[in-house]
Design an enzyme around this catalytic site. Structure first.
Site, PDB file in Angstrom:
ATOM      1  CB  CYS A   1      -1.179   4.584  11.263  1.00 43.27           C
ATOM      2  SG  CYS A   1      -1.702   3.680   9.805  1.00 43.27           S
TER       3      CYS A   1
ATOM      4  CB  CYS B   1      -3.955   2.086  11.275  1.00 40.07           C
ATOM      5  SG  CYS B   1      -2.311   1.688  10.685  1.00 40.07           S
TER       6      CYS B   1
END
Ligand code: ZN
Length: 147
Positions: A67, A70
Site C-alpha cells: 500500500c 501506507c
C-alpha cells in the site's frame, strides 16, 4: 495506575501514574517500556495489548507493504510516536500478515488508524495523515472520548 504490555517479552507491567513513564523499564526483561517507535504486533499481540493496557491509549496503524499511502505515512507515524508517548502507545498491524485481525476490526481501506482506550475502540480514521495531523486527530479524539 498505568498498565501496559512489554513490546519485547509481552509481560504485563504496572506503574504508578506519577512516575516518569518514558524512563520506565519492564519488570521481567528490563527493556524500556517506551521506545519512541511504533511497535509491530500480530493480531494476537494486539488482543493482548487491548486486554491488558490501562491508563493510556493505543493507536494502531493498520497497513500493508503493498500500500503506497501506507508506506508514505510510516515515517509520519514514527514521528508521532515520539510525540504521543507515554500517554499513547503506537502499534502497527500488518493486514497482509494478519487478515483475520484486520477483518475483525472491520478495516476495509488502508491505512486506517484505530484508537483504543481501555480496550474499546473510540475512534477510527482512514487515509494517510502527516505527523501533525496524526497527533492532532489523536488528541482530539481522546479529549472527546474523555468528555
Ligand atoms: Zn519485557
Amino acid at each position: 495506575m498505568r498498565q501496559l504490555v512489554c513490546h519485547a517479552c509481552n509481560a504485563v507491567n504496572r506503574m504508578p501514574l506519577g512516575k516518569d513513564a518514558s524512563e520506565a523499564k519492564c519488570g521481567r526483561c528490563g527493556d524500556r517500556l517506551f521506545v519512541g517507535h511504533p511497535i509491530e504486533v500480530s493480531g494476537e499481540e494486539l488482543a493482548a495489548h487491548r486486554r491488558s493496557t490501562q491508563g493510556l491509549a493505543l493507536l494502531v496503524d493498520v497497513w500493508a507493504p503493498w500500500c503506497g499511502p501506507c508506506r508514505m505515512m510510516a515515517p509520519h507515524f514514527e514521528k508521532a510516536a515520539a510525540r504521543l508517548e507515554p500517554n499513547v502507545r503506537l502499534l502497527k498491524l500488518n493486514s497482509e500478515d494478519e487478515p483475520h485481525a484486520a477483518a475483525e476490526l472491520q478495516v476495509s481501506g488502508i491505512p486506517t488508524l484505530l484508537l483504543f482506550r481501555d480496550g474499546k475502540l473510540v475512534a477510527r480514521q482512514a487515509g494517510a495523515m502527516s505527523a501533525d495531523q496524526i497527533v492532532a486527530w489523536t488528541n482530539q479524539a481522546l479529549a472527546k472520548a474523555a468528555a
